[in-house]
Design an enzyme around this catalytic site. Structure first.
Site, PDB file in Angstrom:
ATOM      1  N   LEU A 113       4.055 -40.891  21.763  1.00  0.00           N
ATOM      2  CA  LEU A 113       4.546 -39.761  22.554  1.00  0.00           C
ATOM      3  C   LEU A 113       4.250 -38.438  21.852  1.00  0.00           C
ATOM      4  CD1 LEU A 113       6.063 -39.442  25.217  1.00  0.00           C
ATOM      5  CD2 LEU A 113       8.179 -39.349  23.908  1.00  0.00           C
ATOM      6  N   ASP A 114       3.501 -37.566  22.504  1.00  0.00           N
ATOM      7  CA  ASP A 114       2.894 -36.428  21.829  1.00  0.00           C
ATOM      8  C   ASP A 114       3.012 -35.178  22.690  1.00  0.00           C
ATOM      9  OD1 ASP A 114       1.313 -34.614  20.500  1.00  0.00           O
ATOM     10  OD2 ASP A 114      -0.366 -35.982  20.196  1.00  0.00           O
ATOM     11  N   TYR A 119      -3.387 -22.045  -6.143  1.00  0.00           N
ATOM     12  CA  TYR A 119      -4.772 -21.599  -6.124  1.00  0.00           C
ATOM     13  C   TYR A 119      -5.136 -20.995  -7.491  1.00  0.00           C
ATOM     14  CZ  TYR A 119      -4.397 -22.320  -1.073  1.00  0.00           C
ATOM     15  OH  TYR A 119      -4.212 -22.869   0.173  1.00  0.00           O
ATOM     16  N   GLY A 122       3.103 -37.730  29.449  1.00  0.00           N
ATOM     17  CA  GLY A 122       3.388 -39.124  29.164  1.00  0.00           C
ATOM     18  C   GLY A 122       3.036 -40.048  30.301  1.00  0.00           C
ATOM     19  N   ASP A 135      12.921 -32.351  39.317  1.00  0.00           N
ATOM     20  CA  ASP A 135      13.326 -33.282  38.267  1.00  0.00           C
ATOM     21  C   ASP A 135      14.642 -33.934  38.677  1.00  0.00           C
ATOM     22  OD1 ASP A 135      12.400 -33.571  35.041  1.00  0.00           O
ATOM     23  OD2 ASP A 135      14.362 -34.371  35.578  1.00  0.00           O
ATOM     24  N   MET A 155      -3.348 -17.015   7.989  1.00  0.00           N
ATOM     25  CA  MET A 155      -3.379 -18.437   8.332  1.00  0.00           C
ATOM     26  C   MET A 155      -4.818 -18.841   8.572  1.00  0.00           C
ATOM     27  SD  MET A 155      -1.530 -20.642  11.335  1.00  0.00           S
ATOM     28  CE  MET A 155      -0.059 -20.895  10.374  1.00  0.00           C
ATOM     29  N   ALA A 200       4.319 -28.791  -4.396  1.00  0.00           N
ATOM     30  CA  ALA A 200       5.750 -28.797  -4.708  1.00  0.00           C
ATOM     31  C   ALA A 200       6.508 -29.717  -3.750  1.00  0.00           C
ATOM     32  CB  ALA A 200       6.310 -27.382  -4.619  1.00  0.00           C
ATOM     33  N   VAL A 246      12.378 -37.345  44.111  1.00  0.00           N
ATOM     34  CA  VAL A 246      11.510 -37.300  45.290  1.00  0.00           C
ATOM     35  C   VAL A 246      10.589 -38.513  45.312  1.00  0.00           C
ATOM     36  CG1 VAL A 246      11.533 -34.807  45.644  1.00  0.00           C
ATOM     37  CG2 VAL A 246       9.923 -35.798  44.018  1.00  0.00           C
TER      38      VAL A 246
END
Length: 678
Positions: free
Chosen positions: A662-663, A170, A655, A408, A30, A258, A453
């Site tokens: 949004l990432d 290639y 966020g 949460d 890679m 492709a 909370v």
């Protein structure tokens, strides 16, 4: 160490005669972008050495061009550069002398971002910036000599072998295919002539490196391209390359141009391994398979079926350098699984040669820059919000030794990932949540779900710092009639809390808009979990393997019959902001389902008749039953503001810090970096 019974094939050695691989796990090639960085060699040394300590049996580096015209940036064409490569090979062998590292020789041919690029014929690729220069006889001889010199220098640099890439569009693969090789001399025409160049490359390389050096040839076992190689040509090439000196074949699937996805999360796990298995029965050397193999049980099953001798994993080794050790020790539930999103890896590579990293592991390729060492001063930290940012912060901080309480208000961890996992084609997000649930246990995080909370409670809790990862709230645009009953939020749609009619408009064509369109038009099993469905959706014929592996018939994607319009305000093409390597697949899938992509939209009002808009200034009435709002997000910062007002030390992440587009990549990276220094 005895072979574990759970994965006996994965952890058995492989004897190559002159050397032995300690297991069947290969870290595949890679490109990382470090190859071109000023401090690239020491950083690559650290990057590869960490994967060696993680247990891999063999590594193949990112592609190294053999000459100037073969690519960009880093090359290996002089002894001085070979000395720099010794930083990498020395670090790998110092970490484990039994691990082999091979350098990939990558000549990009017509795909090189270089006006001096070359190819057998002057045929421009639709994804390349330049038309290549057709090689004459002297040019062909130069390329052959450059390949051989590069391989000899790789041996001098301490590599255990080389991989020659003969696929993907290639240089070598363009000699093989008639559409890119228009020659009528001894290097073109019949297949025997077209395969002459790659076979000669292998022969020349073997001649200069000697018999006791690993030589891998990466062969395109299925081009996924009309006019690609026929099966008998693939077998003929494989046998010729073996005879010329290759002692391992690595199967590759598709050219870069492709129109078939092969690496995205929508691709089923090990979808192409059976093609490798078929080729394995036609040759005598070991074969490597790859693509969407991301968990030990998948790798083991591929080997057990006889589909390959080695399993290549590139992106999974970005996601978790300890993948192999965890599999060997029975800690599979601790693996940080590659979800095939491509957002921080391949999208970076193909989006302008940025440095690669990993959405779920920001340390990837940053091993010398980002570390999670023990904290010198233990703190009591409260993290509010168990979405991607909160989970990343909590686990890194706890790993470093801080006492972390994670709050949460929902009944499960995950935040926006709990929406993503419900989208057909994104089932891998379940794995990330499994990983974080396990990390919460491993690092002793005090998890308090179903707990809302406020600033007073947190102040009374005696925490040294509060990390606010409360996420976002969907933005609701202020247009007339936005409160109409036919207007629904994307969250309500994804969670199934609101019904969706037959005629639908989606307001907003970012990533969430595309996900919603996929969800509400989908019918039948997900192609990401069913290879037969996937093959039908993309026109692949695994059973008969026609030329190029594709049927040539326009694939049909099952639809539930809804009439859907995906709308955006911008006049740019719809979907332009999606990921470089995956966006086209989403656009193509929706187009095949009949989804209309409409840009240049101005929203006017909603009423019983439908959605009133102007499209490039022309008034229109969209007679829809449902309008799904995907018009962006706003940060949820109320708690943060209350904490600051109360004098409590607080930090925003994810966020809640930045809600636009949004990432998760940005959220996890930011949270991990902040937790590394808290």
């Amino acid at each position: 160490m005895p072979t574990p019974t759970r994965y006996p094939h994965l952890f058995s050695p492989l004897d190559l005669g002159f050397t032995r691989l300690k297991n069947r796990v290969l870290m595949g090639s890679m490109h990382t972008g470090l190859e071109e960085a000023e401090d690239g060699f020491p950083r690559m040394a650290a990057y590869y050495a960490e994967r060696v300590r993680g247990g891999v049996g063999m590594i193949i580096t990112g592609g190294i061009p053999p000459n100037e015209e073969g690519g960009f940036g880093a090359k290996l064409s002089t002894p001085e550069v070979a000395d720099q490569h010794r930083l990498i090979t020395g670090a790998v062998h110092a970490a484990d002398a039994d691990v082999k590292i091979c350098m990939q020789i990558l000549h990009m041919g017509a795909l090189a971002p270089n006006p001096a690029c070359v190819a057998p014929s002057a045929v421009k690729s639709r994804i390349a910036p330049f038309t290549p220069q057709a090689l004459d006889e002297a040019g062909i001889e130069k390329q052959l000599a450059d390949f051989a010199r590069c391989a000899a220098l790789a041996r001098q640099a301490g590599y255990d072998g080389v991989e020659i890439i003969g696929s993907a569009g290639y240089l070598l693969s363009t000699f093989l295919v008639e559409k890119t090789n228009l020659r009528t001399d001894a290097w073109g025409g019949s297949f025997g002539h077209r395969m002459r160049f790659p076979v000669e490359v292998v022969r020349r390389v073997r001649a200069v490196v000697g018999p006791d050096f690993i030589l891998i040839f990466r062969i395109s076992a299925m081009d996924m391209l009309e006019g690609g190689l026929a099966w008998d040509e693939i077998v003929t090439l494989a046998r010729a390359v073996e005879a010329a000196g290759a002692n391992i074949l690595s199967t590759h699937f598709c050219w870069h141009e492709a129109p078939v996805p092969t690496i995205a999360t929508m691709v089923p796990r090990a979808a192409f391994a059976s093609v490798t298995g078929r080729l394995r029965r036609a040759v005598t050397v070991p074969l490597i398979t790859s693509n969407r193999i991301n968990m030990p049980e998948v790798a083991e099953s591929v080997l057990a079926r006889g589909d390959a001798d080695l399993v290549s994993m590139a992106r999974p080794m970005l996601a978790d350098p300890e993948w192999v050790n965890k599999a060997r020790e029975g800690r599979e539930d601790e693996i940080n699984t590659c979800i095939g999103c491509n957002q921080a890896c391949l999208d970076h590579t193909f989006g302008g040669y940025k440095q690669v990293s990993c959405l779920v592991n920001p340390r990837a390729c940053n091993e010398t820059l980002l570390n999670y060492g023990p904290t010198p001063a233990r703190k009591r930290l409260a993290v509010v919000g168990a979405g991607p940012a909160g989970l990343a912060y909590a686990t890194v901080a706890a790993q470093r030794g801080h006492a972390v309480t994670l709050f949460d208000s929902a009944a499960e961890i995950g935040g926006q990932f709990n929406l993503a996992k419900r989208i057909p084609g994104k089932e891998e997000f379940f794995e990330t949540l499994r990983y974080y649930r396990r990390m919460i246990d491993v690092h002793g995080i005090d998890l308090r779900l179903g707990t809302r909370v406020d600033a007073a409670a947190l102040q009374a809790g005696g925490f040294d710092e509060v990390i606010v990862a409360t996420g976002i709230t969907p933005r609701r645009p202020e247009i007339e009639g936005i409160q109409h009953a036919k207007v629904v939020s994307y969250i309500d749609v994804i969670l199934g809390r609101k019904p969706v009619g037959q005629r639908v408009a989606i307001m907003g064509a970012g990533g969430i808009g595309f996900d919603v369109a996929e969800l509400i038009t989908h019918a039948g099993p997900s192609g990401a979990t069913d290879i037969d469905v996937f093959a039908r959706e993309w026109g692949i014929d695994f059973a008969n393997h026609p030329r190029g592996g594709v049927t040539g018939v326009l694939p049909q994607v099952a639809s539930n019959g809804r009439s859907v319009m995906l709308l955006q305000r911008k006049t740019d093409p719809v979907g332009k902001t999606l990921g470089r390597t995956t966006g086209w697949t989403h656009r193509m899938t929706l187009a095949r389902r009949g989804v209309r992509l409409v840009n240049g939209v101005e929203y006017l009002k909603v009423d019983d008749a439908g959605l009133h808009v102007r499209v490039f200034g022309e008034p229109q009435l969209l007679e829809v039953d449902t309008l799904i709002v995907c018009a962006g997000q706003l940060p949820l910062r109320t708690l943060y503001d209350d904490l600051v007002a109360a004098g409590v030390k607080a930090t925003l992440v994810g966020g809640a810090f930045e809600a636009s587009e949004l990432d998760a990549k940005r959220a996890i990276d930011q949270a991990s970096r902040l937790a590394a220094v808290v």
